[in-house]
Scaffold this motif. Structure first.
Motif, PDB file in Angstrom:
ATOM      1  N   ILE A   8      28.173  24.142   8.354  1.00 12.86           N
ATOM      2  CA  ILE A   8      29.250  23.138   8.349  1.00 12.86           C
ATOM      3  C   ILE A   8      30.171  23.309   9.559  1.00 12.86           C
ATOM      4  CG2 ILE A   8      31.222  22.234   7.055  1.00 12.86           C
ATOM      5  CD1 ILE A   8      29.755  23.152   4.477  1.00 12.86           C
ATOM      6  N   VAL A  20      21.752  17.745   3.416  1.00 11.78           N
ATOM      7  CA  VAL A  20      22.709  18.799   3.089  1.00 11.78           C
ATOM      8  C   VAL A  20      22.083  19.683   2.007  1.00 11.78           C
ATOM      9  CG1 VAL A  20      25.080  19.294   2.422  1.00 11.78           C
ATOM     10  CG2 VAL A  20      24.543  17.130   3.582  1.00 11.78           C
ATOM     11  N   ASP A  22      22.163  22.872  -0.606  1.00 11.72           N
ATOM     12  CA  ASP A  22      22.871  23.891  -1.388  1.00 11.72           C
ATOM     13  C   ASP A  22      21.975  24.251  -2.569  1.00 11.72           C
ATOM     14  OD1 ASP A  22      24.504  25.476  -3.042  1.00 11.72           O
ATOM     15  OD2 ASP A  22      26.318  24.485  -2.334  1.00 11.72           O
ATOM     16  N   ALA A  97      30.749  24.826  -1.420  1.00 11.19           N
ATOM     17  CA  ALA A  97      29.989  24.585  -0.187  1.00 11.19           C
ATOM     18  C   ALA A  97      29.268  23.248  -0.177  1.00 11.19           C
ATOM     19  CB  ALA A  97      28.987  25.719   0.029  1.00 11.19           C
ATOM     20  N   GLY A 101      29.881  20.160   2.449  1.00  6.74           N
ATOM     21  CA  GLY A 101      28.910  19.782   3.474  1.00  6.74           C
ATOM     22  C   GLY A 101      28.574  18.307   3.449  1.00  6.74           C
ATOM     23  N   THR A 139      24.697  24.925   3.961  1.00  4.26           N
ATOM     24  CA  THR A 139      26.097  24.992   3.536  1.00  4.26           C
ATOM     25  C   THR A 139      26.579  26.393   3.216  1.00  4.26           C
ATOM     26  OG1 THR A 139      25.535  24.548   1.216  1.00  4.26           O
ATOM     27  CG2 THR A 139      26.003  22.643   2.629  1.00  4.26           C
TER      28      THR A 139
END
Length: 232
Positions: A8, A20, A22, A97, A101, A139
């Protein structure tokens, strides 16, 4: 393809296509929420915003990282979420996170959120869009989280259309610092099955696309036709 893998803090400008990542746990949780009937997920920038959105919209639910807290209906744990019934509901999600992101690339023309449980569908979606090189936003840990980087690299390889053995990528996730922290009870709002659930490959047949809807960044599932199964 010459994909880009960034944290990020390293984002500059607006990418054309952003995925993105995670894995542990925001976008594994999001996928489980959709599987349990959530219609859409609104990504909030703060816990206060998440609660305000819930309070101003009848029937909405709110989810956060960490331990249960007043006003929040769920925590960021796939193990604690998988038995819930969210049929037709809107869920507001705020995490440390993952949501950060996604909001950081909200102006990109195409934004997907992903983890291992939707990795194959995400790759097939991107192939169908003929998206070209992708900016993968890693992230966790300021872009150094190995479980997120492994997932990003796996999706990037799957975009090529050939068979890719997921085992080495999943092994990295299970051996990551995030997995060790979860297994060691260092993160609150945790279920013992969380690491295993975050390390499942292609459990769900949809990608998760985030788009602006009025003033909100909204994540929705998009079904993707099945492709060849990954190598065992």
């Amino acid at each position: 393809m010459d994909h880009q893998f960034v944290g990020i803090p390293e984002l500059t400008g607006v990418p054309r296509v952003a995925v993105v990542i995670d894995v542990m746990r925001a976008f594994t949780v999001a996928a489980w929420a959709f599987a349990r009937g959530v219609e859409r997920i609104v990504l909030a920038s703060t816990e206060s915003e998440a609660l305000a959105l819930k309070e101003s919209n009848s029937g909405w639910l709110a989810l956060k990282d960490g331990a249960p807290a007043a006003g929040f209906d769920a925590v960021n744990s796939p193990g604690l979420l998988r038995s819930r019934d969210f049929g037709g509901r809107t869920l507001v999600q705020k995490t440390t996170a993952g949501t950060v992101g996604a909001l950081a690339v909200a102006d990109a023309p195409l934004v997907l959120c992903a983890s291992f449980v939707v990795a194959g569908a995400t790759a097939r979606f991107l192939r169908g869009e003929e998206s070209g090189p992708v900016t993968f936003v890693v992230t966790g840990e300021g872009g150094r989280a190995d479980e997120d980087l492994a997932c990003a690299e796996y999706i990037g390889r799957r975009m090529g259309g050939g068979e890719v053995d997921p085992a080495p990528y999943l092994r990295r996730a299970r051996m990551s610092r995030a997995a060790a922290d979860l297994a060691g009870g260092l993160r609150s709002g945790y279920h013992p099955d969380d690491v295993g659930l975050c390390s499942e490959i292609d459990r769900f047949p949809f990608a998760m696309v985030a788009r602006r809807e009025e003033s909100l960044m909204v994540l929705r599932p998009v079904g993707v036709p099945a492709g060849p199964a990954p190598a065992p």
